[in-house]
Design a protein around this motif. Structure first.
Motif, PDB file in Angstrom:
ATOM      1  N   UNK A  86     -75.157  16.349  56.202  1.00  0.00           N
ATOM      2  CA  UNK A  86     -76.356  15.938  56.925  1.00  0.00           C
ATOM      3  C   UNK A  86     -76.816  17.072  57.814  1.00  0.00           C
ATOM      4  N   UNK A  87     -78.026  16.930  58.318  1.00  0.00           N
ATOM      5  CA  UNK A  87     -78.558  17.958  59.202  1.00  0.00           C
ATOM      6  C   UNK A  87     -78.013  17.808  60.620  1.00  0.00           C
ATOM      7  N   UNK A  88     -77.185  16.786  60.864  1.00  0.00           N
ATOM      8  CA  UNK A  88     -76.599  16.581  62.193  1.00  0.00           C
ATOM      9  C   UNK A  88     -75.295  17.357  62.296  1.00  0.00           C
ATOM     10  N   UNK A  89     -75.030  17.978  63.456  1.00  0.00           N
ATOM     11  CA  UNK A  89     -73.756  18.690  63.594  1.00  0.00           C
ATOM     12  C   UNK A  89     -72.568  17.734  63.568  1.00  0.00           C
ATOM     13  N   UNK A  90     -71.430  18.266  63.165  1.00  0.00           N
ATOM     14  CA  UNK A  90     -70.184  17.494  63.088  1.00  0.00           C
ATOM     15  C   UNK A  90     -70.251  16.286  62.169  1.00  0.00           C
ATOM     16  N   UNK A  91     -70.807  16.530  61.011  1.00  0.00           N
ATOM     17  CA  UNK A  91     -70.837  15.481  59.993  1.00  0.00           C
ATOM     18  C   UNK A  91     -69.439  15.262  59.438  1.00  0.00           C
ATOM     19  N   UNK A  92     -68.754  16.362  59.125  1.00  0.00           N
ATOM     20  CA  UNK A  92     -67.406  16.260  58.556  1.00  0.00           C
ATOM     21  C   UNK A  92     -66.395  15.990  59.659  1.00  0.00           C
ATOM     22  N   UNK A  93     -65.530  14.993  59.439  1.00  0.00           N
ATOM     23  CA  UNK A  93     -64.560  14.636  60.480  1.00  0.00           C
ATOM     24  C   UNK A  93     -63.115  14.673  60.019  1.00  0.00           C
ATOM     25  N   UNK A  94     -62.871  15.063  58.792  1.00  0.00           N
ATOM     26  CA  UNK A  94     -61.485  15.319  58.406  1.00  0.00           C
ATOM     27  C   UNK A  94     -61.456  16.407  57.339  1.00  0.00           C
ATOM     28  N   UNK A  95     -60.272  16.867  56.994  1.00  0.00           N
ATOM     29  CA  UNK A  95     -60.150  17.902  55.967  1.00  0.00           C
ATOM     30  C   UNK A  95     -60.261  17.212  54.604  1.00  0.00           C
ATOM     31  N   UNK A  96     -61.256  17.617  53.832  1.00  0.00           N
ATOM     32  CA  UNK A  96     -61.515  16.964  52.546  1.00  0.00           C
ATOM     33  C   UNK A  96     -61.209  17.952  51.431  1.00  0.00           C
ATOM     34  N   UNK A  97     -60.402  17.531  50.477  1.00  0.00           N
ATOM     35  CA  UNK A  97     -60.050  18.435  49.388  1.00  0.00           C
ATOM     36  C   UNK A  97     -60.928  18.200  48.174  1.00  0.00           C
ATOM     37  N   UNK A  98     -61.532  19.283  47.694  1.00  0.00           N
ATOM     38  CA  UNK A  98     -62.312  19.238  46.461  1.00  0.00           C
ATOM     39  C   UNK A  98     -61.653  20.150  45.440  1.00  0.00           C
ATOM     40  N   UNK A  99     -61.592  19.728  44.198  1.00  0.00           N
ATOM     41  CA  UNK A  99     -60.830  20.481  43.199  1.00  0.00           C
ATOM     42  C   UNK A  99     -61.753  21.093  42.149  1.00  0.00           C
ATOM     43  N   UNK A 100     -61.616  22.419  41.974  1.00  0.00           N
ATOM     44  CA  UNK A 100     -62.398  23.137  40.965  1.00  0.00           C
ATOM     45  C   UNK A 100     -61.465  23.445  39.788  1.00  0.00           C
ATOM     46  N   UNK A 101     -61.794  22.909  38.622  1.00  0.00           N
ATOM     47  CA  UNK A 101     -60.957  23.121  37.433  1.00  0.00           C
ATOM     48  C   UNK A 101     -61.541  24.246  36.593  1.00  0.00           C
ATOM     49  N   UNK A 102     -60.724  25.227  36.271  1.00  0.00           N
ATOM     50  CA  UNK A 102     -61.147  26.286  35.353  1.00  0.00           C
ATOM     51  C   UNK A 102     -60.004  26.545  34.376  1.00  0.00           C
ATOM     52  N   UNK A 103     -60.316  27.230  33.268  1.00  0.00           N
ATOM     53  CA  UNK A 103     -59.253  27.527  32.307  1.00  0.00           C
ATOM     54  C   UNK A 103     -58.207  28.441  32.925  1.00  0.00           C
ATOM     55  N   UNK A 104     -58.673  29.361  33.786  1.00  0.00           N
ATOM     56  CA  UNK A 104     -57.751  30.369  34.329  1.00  0.00           C
ATOM     57  C   UNK A 104     -57.192  29.993  35.692  1.00  0.00           C
ATOM     58  N   UNK A 105     -57.668  28.873  36.261  1.00  0.00           N
ATOM     59  CA  UNK A 105     -57.244  28.574  37.633  1.00  0.00           C
ATOM     60  C   UNK A 105     -57.582  27.154  38.052  1.00  0.00           C
ATOM     61  N   UNK A 106     -56.845  26.699  39.059  1.00  0.00           N
ATOM     62  CA  UNK A 106     -57.253  25.487  39.749  1.00  0.00           C
ATOM     63  C   UNK A 106     -57.375  25.840  41.231  1.00  0.00           C
ATOM     64  N   UNK A 107     -58.607  25.709  41.717  1.00  0.00           N
ATOM     65  CA  UNK A 107     -58.909  26.091  43.092  1.00  0.00           C
ATOM     66  C   UNK A 107     -59.151  24.819  43.900  1.00  0.00           C
ATOM     67  N   UNK A 108     -58.339  24.616  44.916  1.00  0.00           N
ATOM     68  CA  UNK A 108     -58.525  23.445  45.774  1.00  0.00           C
ATOM     69  C   UNK A 108     -59.241  23.908  47.037  1.00  0.00           C
ATOM     70  N   UNK A 109     -60.427  23.372  47.259  1.00  0.00           N
ATOM     71  CA  UNK A 109     -61.193  23.757  48.448  1.00  0.00           C
ATOM     72  C   UNK A 109     -61.016  22.706  49.517  1.00  0.00           C
ATOM     73  N   UNK A 110     -60.646  23.163  50.711  1.00  0.00           N
ATOM     74  CA  UNK A 110     -60.482  22.228  51.813  1.00  0.00           C
ATOM     75  C   UNK A 110     -61.670  22.421  52.754  1.00  0.00           C
ATOM     76  N   UNK A 111     -62.540  21.433  52.763  1.00  0.00           N
ATOM     77  CA  UNK A 111     -63.712  21.462  53.646  1.00  0.00           C
ATOM     78  C   UNK A 111     -63.265  20.955  55.017  1.00  0.00           C
ATOM     79  N   UNK A 112     -63.617  21.661  56.073  1.00  0.00           N
ATOM     80  CA  UNK A 112     -63.149  21.253  57.406  1.00  0.00           C
ATOM     81  C   UNK A 112     -64.329  20.937  58.331  1.00  0.00           C
ATOM     82  N   UNK A 113     -64.066  20.223  59.435  1.00  0.00           N
ATOM     83  CA  UNK A 113     -65.118  19.985  60.423  1.00  0.00           C
ATOM     84  C   UNK A 113     -65.613  21.306  61.015  1.00  0.00           C
TER      85      UNK A 113
END
Ligand SMILES: Nc1nc2c(ncn2[C@@H]2O[C@H](COP(=O)(O)OP(=O)(O)OP(=O)(O)O)[C@@H](O)[C@H]2O)c(=O)[nH]1
Ligand SMILES: [Mg+2]
Length: 297
Positions: A34-61
Motif C-alpha cells: 500500500x501507499x501507507x508506510x509500515x504496511x508489512x508487519x512481519x517477515x514474509x517468505x516468498x519462494x522463487x523456483x528456477x532450474x538452477x536455484x531456489x531463492x527464498x526472499x524474506x520481505x521485511x517491515x
C-alpha cells in the motif's frame, strides 16, 4: 549444473517498494502492499523456483524511527532477519532523495557487510527518467560499499530477472528447500487476514493505517455447501472515533472493505467466501505488550 539455494532479504525505509518487488520476483501476490508506510508487519517468505536455484526472499517491515512498541517490534524483526540470510537487498526508491533514514540503514548494514553481501537496489525506476536513475545510483553508492548495484521496476518488470540472477549468484550450493509450486510458507489464515487489512488501508490516512490490525478467528466450510468457506474476522482499531471512520455512514465503508477483501480472498482460496467481519476497539494496542502479544507481535 550446480544448484543453489538460500535466503535473501529486502530491507529499506517504509514504502520503498520491498513487498511489491517481492511479489514481482515470486510472480504472485504473497505480500500486501500500500501507499501507507509500515504496511508489512512481519517477515514474509516468498519462494522463487528456477532450474538452477531456489531463492527464498524474506520481505521485511520498513526500518524507521519507532514511536510505539509495535514500531520497535517491527524493527527487531528486520534486524533478526538480515543477520540470518545469505544476501541482503537494500531498497531505495528512485523518486526520493537518499536521506537520513537510508544513511541510518547503511550504517547498520555496514556492520554485517563483512559476512553478508549487500546489494543496492534502486526501485520504482518507472517513475523517473534515465538521468535521475543514474544520479540515484551515484547517490546510493556514496552511502556504502555494495556488492552490486542495480536499478529495477516492479511495476513494468525492468530488470527484475537480472536482480534474481544477482541474488542467486550469492547463494551457496544446495538442494531445493521447499517443494515445487510452494510460493510462500505463510499460513492461509494469515494471508486472509492480510488481504482484509490491505482492503481496510485503502482510503484511510494519518494515524489510522497504523491503528488497524486484523485477525482471522475461524475459517470453516459453509454449512451445506462445499463450494463456500466462512471466514470470521475481527478488524481492530485503537479508539472509538476510529471505529466510526472504518464503519462509515450506516456501515457503508466497512461493507466496501468487506467486498473488496472478499474478492481477493476468493481468488486466493479458489472458492466462494462468506466474510463475517466485525470492528472492535483494542485501546492503544500498538503500545500495549499484552495486546500486541494477542495480535501476534
Ligand atoms: N510506480 C511504481 N510504484 C511502486 C513500485 N514498487 C512499489 N510501488 C508503490 O509504492 C508503494 C509502496 O510499495 P510497498 O511494496 O508496499 O512498499 P514497502 O517497502 O513494502 O513498504 P512497507 O511494507 O511499508 O515497508 C505502493 O503504493 C506501491 O504500489 C514500482 O516499481 N513502481
Ligand atoms: Mg512491505
Amino acid at each position: 549444473m550446480t544448484h543453489r539455494s538460500g535466503f535473501a532479504c529486502f530491507v529499506g525505509r517504509p514504502n520503498a517498494g520491498k513487498s511489491t518487488l517481492t511479489n514481482a520476483l515470486v510472480g504472485s501476490k504473497i505480500a500486501i502492499t500500500s501507499s501507507k508506510p509500515q504496511t508489512t508487519r512481519h517477515a514474509i517468505r516468498g519462494i522463487v523456483h528456477r532450474d538452477d536455484a531456489q531463492l527464498v526472499i524474506v520481505d521485511t517491515p520498513g526500518l524507521h524511527r519507532p514511536r510505539t512498541l509495535l514500531g520497535e517490534r517491527l524493527n527487531d524483526i528486520v534486524h533478526s532477519t538480515w543477520s540470518e540470510v545469505d544476501v541482503v537487498g537494500f531498497c531505495v526508491p528512485a523518486n526520493e532523495k537518499v536521506g537520513p533514514g537510508d544513511k541510518f540503514i547503511a550504517n547498520e548494514l555496514r556492520k554485517i557487510a563483512k559476512r553478508t553481501p549487500v546489494v543496492g537496489i534502486v526501485t520504482k525506476t518507472d517513475l523517473v527518467g534515465r538521468q535521475q536513475i543514474a544520479d540515484q545510483l551515484l547517490a546510493l553508492q556514496e552511502v556504502m560499499d555494495f556488492a552490486d548495484l542495480i536499478p529495477v521496476s516492479a511495476v513494468d518488470g525492468f530488470q527484475v530477472g537480472q536482480l534474481a540472477d544477482l541474488l542467486v549468484e550469492r547463494l551457496p550450493e544446495g538442494p531445493q528447500l521447499y517443494p515445487d509450486g510452494d510460493l510462500t510458507d505463510e499460513p492461509e489464515q494469515t494471508l486472509v487476514a492480510e488481504l482484509i487489512r490491505e482492503a481496510a488501508l485503502e482510503g484511510v490516512r494519518d494515524e489510522l493505517p497504523h491503528s488497524i490490525a486484523v485477525t482471522v478467528e475461524e475459517m470453516l466450510p459453509h454449512e451445506g455447501r462445499d463450494d463456500m468457506v466462512d471466514v470470521h474476522a475481527f478488524l481492530y482499531v485503537e479508539r472509538p472515533s476510529q471505529k466510526g471512520i472504518i464503519l462509515g455512514h450506516k456501515g457503508e465503508r466497512l461493507r466496501t472493505v468487506g467486498s473488496e477483501a472478499r474478492r481477493h480472498i476468493e481468488a486466493l482460496l479458489g472458492s466462494k467466501v462468506y466474510l463475517d467481519l466485525h470492528v472492535k476497539v483494542a485501546k492503544d494496542w500498538q503500545r500495549d505488550p499484552k495486546q500486541l502479544r494477542r495480535l501476534g507481535f
